[in-house]
Design an enzyme around this catalytic site. Structure first.
Site, mmCIF file in Angstrom:
data_model
loop_
_atom_site.group_PDB
_atom_site.id
_atom_site.type_symbol
_atom_site.label_atom_id
_atom_site.label_comp_id
_atom_site.label_asym_id
_atom_site.label_seq_id
_atom_site.Cartn_x
_atom_site.Cartn_y
_atom_site.Cartn_z
ATOM 1 N N ASP A 82 -42.705 15.347 -39.484
ATOM 2 C CA ASP A 82 -43.092 14.244 -38.616
ATOM 3 C C ASP A 82 -41.836 13.501 -38.160
ATOM 4 O O ASP A 82 -40.932 13.246 -38.965
ATOM 5 C CB ASP A 82 -44.003 13.309 -39.423
ATOM 6 C CG ASP A 82 -44.591 12.205 -38.583
ATOM 7 O OD1 ASP A 82 -45.320 12.524 -37.627
ATOM 8 O OD2 ASP A 82 -44.322 11.026 -38.878
ATOM 9 N N GLU B 189 -41.285 17.353 -34.930
ATOM 10 C CA GLU B 189 -41.281 16.605 -33.673
ATOM 11 C C GLU B 189 -39.846 16.216 -33.358
ATOM 12 O O GLU B 189 -39.214 15.505 -34.147
ATOM 13 C CB GLU B 189 -42.113 15.327 -33.829
ATOM 14 C CG GLU B 189 -43.583 15.560 -34.016
ATOM 15 C CD GLU B 189 -44.338 14.231 -34.168
ATOM 16 O OE1 GLU B 189 -45.302 14.023 -33.435
ATOM 17 O OE2 GLU B 189 -43.955 13.403 -35.012
#
Ligand code: CA
Length: 655
Positions: free
Chosen positions: A342, A373
């Site tokens: 994340d 990400e």
């Protein structure tokens, strides 16, 4: 929470102070259990005194909650405090109390705790090799060739919480729901749900939204809901997904049983990990060495690059070690097949490379997926020349660290921050210019970043954040009739899937995208309710959406049957054809390059009218057209010219 500390907001070590602390390279931090004794080790070089506290219960509210005893810990060198407790401590709970030179003190859960009591306020001593489901020793990672990868992202509770899921009420929303192999819709024996459904969908990996112990759902009271991006105990499974959160061995055993069941079905398990921040600024980590773990601005204020609180300073040596140790722990002890970071741009590139290298060193570790990400949620502040692991750091990052490609995502269906903004499939045909670069996974550098390999590029149109694909298509069509299987929207949906499943890269999808998943226009459902988030298994079999699911299944089979589509073996970008209007067409290499057999011709027609397109020389047969897709050719032989239906994907294979 045990004993709230009081010094953390003001304290800050700059890089030089932090670097002056001793580094501990050992692999024995935490509570190392043997039948004869348990050895406790904590890295806390600035503490003046540390005490181990033992309890029979995991929470204050249980019988026998009282403190059993305290053991002073002794300095063991390199900043580590150590205590040894004789006897079999398996199942015992513990905390550490730390005292500092200024007279302050605090209590923490061991950051290396292997399990915890309910709500994660006490760590647990655990004989890990006993907290296993039957047959765990025989569990092996499925072998999935790179070209066959497709990730399906789901939340543990969303998966089975639907009362129509066919899962018994006591297991809905739990790890154990994944272990039921034969569930059907309302138990009708006909329509597969949950694992039974996944067995035949054709995706390769299930990515689970955070399943480590997170803070915001009360484990002692049912009914809470959160996506789980609020880390509390990084090396402990979340207690609300266990049938019993009070006994720490249960969550470990049940989490492993979930992984085992998915493996048995041939599916890999990817874990969504949130090492970019801690939910509490006053985290266990920051309490153990105040000022060391969190990033600060030049003025000493906590940075907030995550949008949720304090950012962990991955570039500091013991923080990096903690992240690497934690990932390796999950890979080894839970047989995890991949890690999705994340807000990966809050990690520094060298930390990501260190994670990759540590995974590679495990048996079969080179097949463990690693991607994230490539962005942050706000400004952070890395020190000492560290570089954020974003798209600009691809020169530095290992070629087997992947990233979500927002360029492809937004080109296909429109910008995620502007609900009404369309992409190529829903009216903004000009976005096709971007898609031309997506075909070869952006390896030509056209996006301002240069992937080293197609497999690094996660090609997708929907994930847990923002609108679901179906809701986005509804938004750009200015309708709120989310439950209506509108023909135009279904065609747009098929084309969107048809694009990211035929371009090079690693495809990824949000669970339920294949049956028009809707959250009725909600673009951020992280706090629930569960009724908005959970998969609606009846929708998978509703007229219109049922056929959409079949199309996805066919398309996934097509993808698996045609390895060159993925570019995973280093194939060059496909050859783009010159076509009129907004059509896109390209030809990929065949499986047999010398014979030119198995070459594929792929066409996208985003316009509301059928259009003619020329075929390359040779004889071709259809693999996909309109609402039909699959691994086997269908229809008559085609040469010279074909007609592309409105808003459609067409795929042909050369004979
Ligand atoms: Ca929890």
């Amino acid at each position: 929470m045990p004993g709230i500390g009081r010094r953390f907001w003001g304290d800050w070590m700059d890089w030089n102070e932090a670097a002056a602390l001793p580094y501990y390279p050992g692999d024995d931090l935490g509570a190392v259990w043997t039948p004869e004794r348990t050895v406790f080790k904590l890295w806390a070089p600035t503490a003046q005194r540390v005490t181990l506290r033992l309890f029979a219960a995991g929470t204050d509210g249980e019988p026998d909650a009282a403190l059993l005893g305290e053991h002073p810990m002794a300095p063991a060198g390199q900043g580590v405090w150590c205590a040894t407790a004789d006897g079999d401590l398996n199942g015992m709970y513990y905390t550490y109390r730390l005292h500092f030179a200024d007279g302050s003190d605090t209590e923490v859960v061991d950051p290396y705790a292997r399990s915890a009591g309910a709500d994660g306020a006490r760590g647990m001593v655990l004989n890990l090799s006993a907290a296993v489901p039957q047959g765990w020793a025989q569990d092996v990672r499925p072998v999935i060739p790179p070209h066959a990868r497709c990730i399906w992202e789901c939340h543990v509770a969303d998966f089975s919480a639907d009362p129509h899921s066919g899962v018994p009420k006591s297991l809905r929303g739990k790890f154990r729901a994944f272990t039921l192999p034969d569930t059907t819709l309302d138990g009708d024996g006909i329509h597969p749900t949950c694992l039974n459904y996944l067995k035949r969908l054709g995706v390769s990996h299930i990515q689970l939204m955070p399943m480590f112990d997170y803070a915001t759902v009360r484990e002692t009271a049912p009914g809470g809901y959160n996506w789980g991006y609020d880390p509390l105990n990084y090396n402990v499974p979340e207690g609300s997904y266990a049938t019993d959160p009070f006994h720490g061995a249960v969550r470990v055993r049940e989490c492993r049983a979930m992984v085992q069941a998915l493996h048995k079905a041939g599916l890999g398990v990817v874990m969504d990990v949130v090492y970019n921040h801690t939910y509490f600024a006053d985290s266990w980590l920051e309490r153990t060495v105040p000022g060391y773990w969190d990033r600060r601005t030049a003025e000493g204020k906590l940075t907030n690059g995550s949008g949720c609180g304090s950012d962990l300073a991955s570039e500091r040596p013991m923080v990096r070690k903690y992240i690497v140790d934690s990932v390796v722990f999950w890979a080894k002890e839970y047989h995890i097949d991949g890690f999705r970071f994340d807000l990966m741009a809050l990690e520094d590139a060298d930390t990501m490379n260190a994670v990759r290298a540590a995974l590679d060193a495990l048996p079969g570790g080179r097949d463990i997926l690693l991607y994230g990400e490539p962005w942050a949620g706000g400004a952070t502040r890395m020190e000492h020349g560290a570089r954020p692991a974003d798209k600009s750091a691809l020169d530095r990052l290992d070629a087997r660290i992947g990233f979500f490609c927002d360029n492809t995502r937004d080109a296909i269906k429109g910008n995620v921050f502007d609900a009404a903004a369309p992409g190529y499939v829903n009216g903004n045909y000009g976005a096709g210019y971007q898609l031309l670069h997506a075909l070869g996974a952006w390896r030509g550098g056209e996006g301002g970043f240069t992937p080293k390999a197609a497999g690094q590029v996660v090609q997708y149109v929907s994930a847990h954040d923002n609108l679901t694909l179906w809701d986005k298509l509804c938004a750009t069509a200015h309708t709120k009739d989310w439950d209506n299987p509108d023909e135009t929207l279904l065609a747009q949906n098929r084309l969107a899937a048809g694009i990211y499943l035929t371009v090079q890269g690693m495809p990824f999808m949000q669970a339920g995208e294949e049956f028009g998943r809707t959250k009725h226009g909600c673009d951020n459902s992280y706090k629930g309710p569960l009724t908005r988030n959970r998969l609606d298994w009846r929708r998978a079999y509703a007229p219109g959406f049922r056929e959409l699911t079949e199309f996805y299944r066919g398309l996934l089979a097509l993808r698996r049957a045609c390895p060159p589509l993925s570019g995973a073996a280093g194939e060059p970008a496909p050859m783009v054809q010159a076509l009129p209007g907004w059509l896109i067409g390209f030809v990929t290499e065949g499986q047999d390059k010398a014979e030119h057999t198995g070459e594929m011709a792929v066409y996208y027609n985003p316009e509301p009218v059928a259009q003619p397109a020329p075929l390359p020389a040779g004889t071709w047969r259809l693999l996909a057209q309109g609402a039909q897709a699959g691994a086997h050719p269908f229809g008559p032989r085609q040469t010279a010219q074909l007609e592309l239906p409105p808003r459609s994907l067409t795929v042909l294979i050369a004979e």
